[in-house]
Design a protein around this motif. Structure first.
Motif, PDB file in Angstrom:
ATOM      1  N   THR A   1       0.833  -1.219   0.000  1.00 55.49           N
ATOM      2  CA  THR A   1       0.000   0.000   0.000  1.00 55.49           C
ATOM      3  C   THR A   1       0.863   1.263   0.000  1.00 55.49           C
ATOM      4  N   ARG A   2       2.138   1.090   0.388  1.00 54.23           N
ATOM      5  CA  ARG A   2       3.016   2.278   0.419  1.00 54.23           C
ATOM      6  C   ARG A   2       3.687   2.507  -0.933  1.00 54.23           C
ATOM      7  N   ASP A   3       3.400   1.654  -1.898  1.00 60.36           N
ATOM      8  CA  ASP A   3       4.020   1.739  -3.209  1.00 60.36           C
ATOM      9  C   ASP A   3       3.422   2.929  -3.987  1.00 60.36           C
ATOM     10  N   PRO A   4       4.276   3.917  -4.356  1.00 59.16           N
ATOM     11  CA  PRO A   4       3.742   5.105  -5.038  1.00 59.16           C
ATOM     12  C   PRO A   4       3.020   4.776  -6.348  1.00 59.16           C
ATOM     13  N   GLU A   5       3.455   3.711  -7.012  1.00 56.75           N
ATOM     14  CA  GLU A   5       2.795   3.330  -8.266  1.00 56.75           C
ATOM     15  C   GLU A   5       1.328   2.981  -8.032  1.00 56.75           C
TER      16      GLU A   5
ATOM     17  N   THR B   1      -0.502   3.990  -5.468  1.00 52.78           N
ATOM     18  CA  THR B   1      -1.220   5.205  -5.090  1.00 52.78           C
ATOM     19  C   THR B   1      -1.622   5.952  -6.357  1.00 52.78           C
ATOM     20  N   ALA B   2      -0.697   6.016  -7.309  1.00 54.69           N
ATOM     21  CA  ALA B   2      -0.992   6.696  -8.576  1.00 54.69           C
ATOM     22  C   ALA B   2      -2.136   5.984  -9.298  1.00 54.69           C
TER      23      ALA B   2
ATOM     24  N   LYS C   1      -5.302   6.961  -7.767  1.00 55.72           N
ATOM     25  CA  LYS C   1      -5.679   8.334  -8.161  1.00 55.72           C
ATOM     26  C   LYS C   1      -6.261   8.342  -9.571  1.00 55.72           C
TER      27      LYS C   1
ATOM     28  N   GLY D   1      -6.315   7.538  -2.735  1.00 53.54           N
ATOM     29  CA  GLY D   1      -5.255   6.612  -2.329  1.00 53.54           C
ATOM     30  C   GLY D   1      -5.868   5.301  -1.865  1.00 53.54           C
TER      31      GLY D   1
END
Ligand code: BF8
Ligand code: SF4
Length: 649
Positions: free
Chosen positions: A272-276, A278-279, A282, A288
């Motif tokens: 869940t902390r993976d920026p990909e 999160t993107a 979005k 998120g």
């Protein structure tokens, strides 16, 4: 049973709101099904229905006092109870076994993304179980420890090595009474064998076997599960968190982890902390990903990562009823069969990750330990893709959520009380000896749809801390109290008795300590052991002013837990009785003779009335204090002539 009004079902406002929503939307849930079930079958409730062979089922009545094979009420009730203990022990222990396999894989370099997160705990465990660790690398040590733990399951002869962790006098009781289990698997198999038609008919012998199987769970399977979880995922430390349905977030992709196995969940937290991702969230219009937990998986990730808890056992359906859950990920234990049915009324995807816990209507997702992070990412992508299917008109998230502090492993209690340089239980023992803390109550276990959810837990916990009794909690009991704000240092100021408050304030702890999931009841066994080892409060667990309570239990696992506490010398109060009422002899054995005949030095109490439970607990703790001699005023005695003469005789 007539259909109950919501206010008769639950105390927390979030649950009540969701029950009202379910009624409007025509969604069924456990409480409605409990009402539809009506009064339970008296033969089942009394434990005198036997289905062990196909001449039966047989039921014991006033007229028919024996089954076809001649088994009487005592044999049948004891046999049924033993089977429950075996099933509960199997659940905890198999969970432990999976973790041992993972530990072994990591030690052999086959653990994929998993590592040994806590080397200190690994080395401590190695020393405790006599595995050589000095001068050896962590992987080598882990391999030997995993092997030793594996052998605990398969051992054919001799007592479990883990029993050695208990105080010596307790080990002596087990030896004397024939209660020391051998291998975990063997104990469970033997219980099933004994309860076949035509094997063991002596209820006392069957009940002693239940104690033995319980010990194989508590000091064996559960202790191993807790220890390995700490080694692989880190030993919990005090951490802040939130609990109740209000932790769900309207603008985020809500993913709920539910069940008991912590391995996948650990990786989901990382994913869940993976920026990909999160993107990706979005990109579908969410802000998120919001990961939250239900049941004991929730307790595991709360304690280690501060992941919020959406609810306890009877809130699993209510969470879906919020209409805001994109995915519920289930594995083993306490995940209701109804989840896919409830989910059908919304957009929620129910996913099952355990090959042994399938459910029609739930999508089975392979979870490969060696590719854990990749699998977790794939699962989260599915949840994200489901977000656009959410129907905003059906979304209603209750506001209620409460702050909490969790993560009180024994290792942190040592540090908090004694400081990192002088790790010690001494301050706790001293507080009990001086009477500032009267004693300790472990309040554990489930919720039960037949009762008013959380009420017994909350009333009992409040009453005990008011009386300066420190409360230790695990499982759904801990979540119940978390939702009511009892797991905060502030609760000590507002609700604890003056001397408990003083102790809590001095060390900065809540009056109710969250010690983890249900397998972590093994931490409670060790907490009592450390108290004994620290000195001044007796030589055996049965001497400590302590008690265990399962106010609203329902699971076979709770039956096993109750047995290992009593077998360890700790009295247990059950808010609902075992199914033994049909046999006076069985009930008497469990609730009296285990103590009076010196089998365990402790017994069960069946107490459905919470005020009566409070009185029993206080009386029990005070009697233990009396026996230890710590209730006497420690003032100086001045001897007069008469006293002196008395001394000379
Ligand atoms: O193992 S307390 S309802 S979730 S069985 Fe289940 Fe009972 Fe909850 Fe944790 Ni424990
Ligand atoms: Fe009946 Fe005996 Fe068979 Fe049980 S084992 S069902 S009591 S005949």
């Amino acid at each position: 049973m007539a259909e109950r009004q919501p206010a008769e079902i639950a105390v927390d406002q979030a649950s009540l709101a969701m029950l009202a929503k379910a009624a409007t939307e025509g969604v069924s849930h456990a409480f409605a099904r409990a009402d539809a079930q009506g009064k339970s079958c008296p033969f089942g409730s009394d434990g005198v229905c036997c289905r062990v062979c196909h001449m039966g089922p047989c039921r014991i009545t006033k007229k028919a006092t024996r089954g076809i094979c001649g088994a009487d009420a005592d044999t049948i009730a004891a046999r049924n109870l033993l089977r429950e203990v075996a099933a509960g022990a199997a659940a905890h222990s198999d969970h432990g076994r999976h973790l041992v396999h993972l530990l072994k894989a990591v030690a052999e370099g086959q653990g994929g993304d998993f590592t040994l997160r806590d080397e200190t705990r690994l080395r401590e465990a190695a020393r405790a179980w006599d595995v050589a660790e000095q001068g050896r690398g962590p992987l080598e040590v882990a391999k030997d420890l995993a092997q030793l733990f594996e052998q605990e399951f398969t051992r054919q002869e001799g007592p479990l090595a883990t029993l050695k962790l208990a105080p010596l006098p307790r080990q002596a009781v087990w030896k004397r009474q024939g209660l020391a289990p051998s291998g975990i698997d063997r104990s469970i198999v033997e219980a099933l064998h004994r309860t076949n038609i035509g094997v063991d008919h002596d209820y006392r012998d069957l009940l002693r076997t239940a104690l033995r199987v319980g010990l194989a769970d508590g000091w064996g399977g559960s202790m191993i599960a807790t220890t390995v979880s700490d080694i692989l995922f880190g030993t919990p430390q005090p951490i802040r968190g939130m609990a109740n349905l209000g932790v769900l977030e309207e603008r985020k992709v809500n993913v709920l982890v539910h069940g008991h196995e912590p391995a996948l969940t650990e990786m989901l937290v990382a994913a869940t902390r993976d920026p990909e991702l999160t993107a990706a969230a979005k990109a579908v219009g969410a802000e998120g990903i919001n990961l939250a937990g239900i049941c004991c998986t929730a307790n595991e990730v709360l304690m280690r990562h501060g992941v919020p808890v959406a609810g306890n056992f009877l809130q699993q359906e209510l969470a879906i009823i919020t209409g805001a859950v994109e995915m519920m990920i289930t594995d083993v234990q306490c995940c209701m069969a109804s989840l896919p049915e409830v989910a059908k009324c919304y957009h929620t995807l129910v996913v099952t990750t355990s090959p042994m816990a399938r459910n029609i209507g739930a999508e089975a997702v392979e979870f490969d330990d060696r590719r854990a992070l990749e699998c977790s990412r794939a699962i989260l992508r599915k949840a994200i893709a489901n977000f656009p299917r959410r129907d905003p008109r059906k979304v209603s998230i209750p506001r209620q959520k409460a702050a909490l502090v969790a993560g009180f492993s024994n290792e942190t209690i040592f540090n908090i009380l004694g400081g990192t340089f002088r790790r010690s239980f001494r301050p706790l023992n001293d507080a009990v000896i001086t009477g500032r803390v009267r004693g300790v109550a472990g309040i554990v276990g489930c919720n039960n749809a037949r009762g008013k959810v959380d009420e017994y837990h909350l009333t009992l916990t409040r009453e005990l801390i008011k009386r300066n009794i420190l409360v230790l909690q695990t499982g759904c009991a801990a979540v119940a109290c978390a939702k009511a704000g009892l797991l905060t240092p502030e609760a000590a100021l507002e609700l604890a008795g003056p001397s408990l408050r003083e102790v809590c304030e001095a060390v900065g702890i809540p009056p109710v300590l969250h010690m983890g999931s249900c397998v972590d009841n093994s931490r409670l066994l060790l907490a009592l052991t450390y108290i004994v080892q620290e000195g001044g409060l007796g030589n055996d667990l049965s001497e400590v002013p302590a008690i265990g309570v399962a106010p609203e239990w329902m699971s076979e696992k709770a039956v096993a837990i109750g047995h290992y506490f009593v077998a360890s010398g700790v009295d247990v109060i059950l808010g609902r009785p075992f199914h033994t009422a049909g046999s006076e002899a069985v009930t008497r054995f469990l609730c009296e003779e285990l103590l009076t005949q010196g089998v365990t030095g402790a017994r069960f109490h069946y107490i459905s009335d919470v005020q009566q439970a409070v009185e029993t607990i206080v009386a029990h703790i005070e009697s233990k204090r009396e026996a230890l001699g710590i209730n006497r005023k420690a003032g100086r005695k001045l001897f007069d002539m008469k006293d002196r003469r008395g001394l000379e005789v």
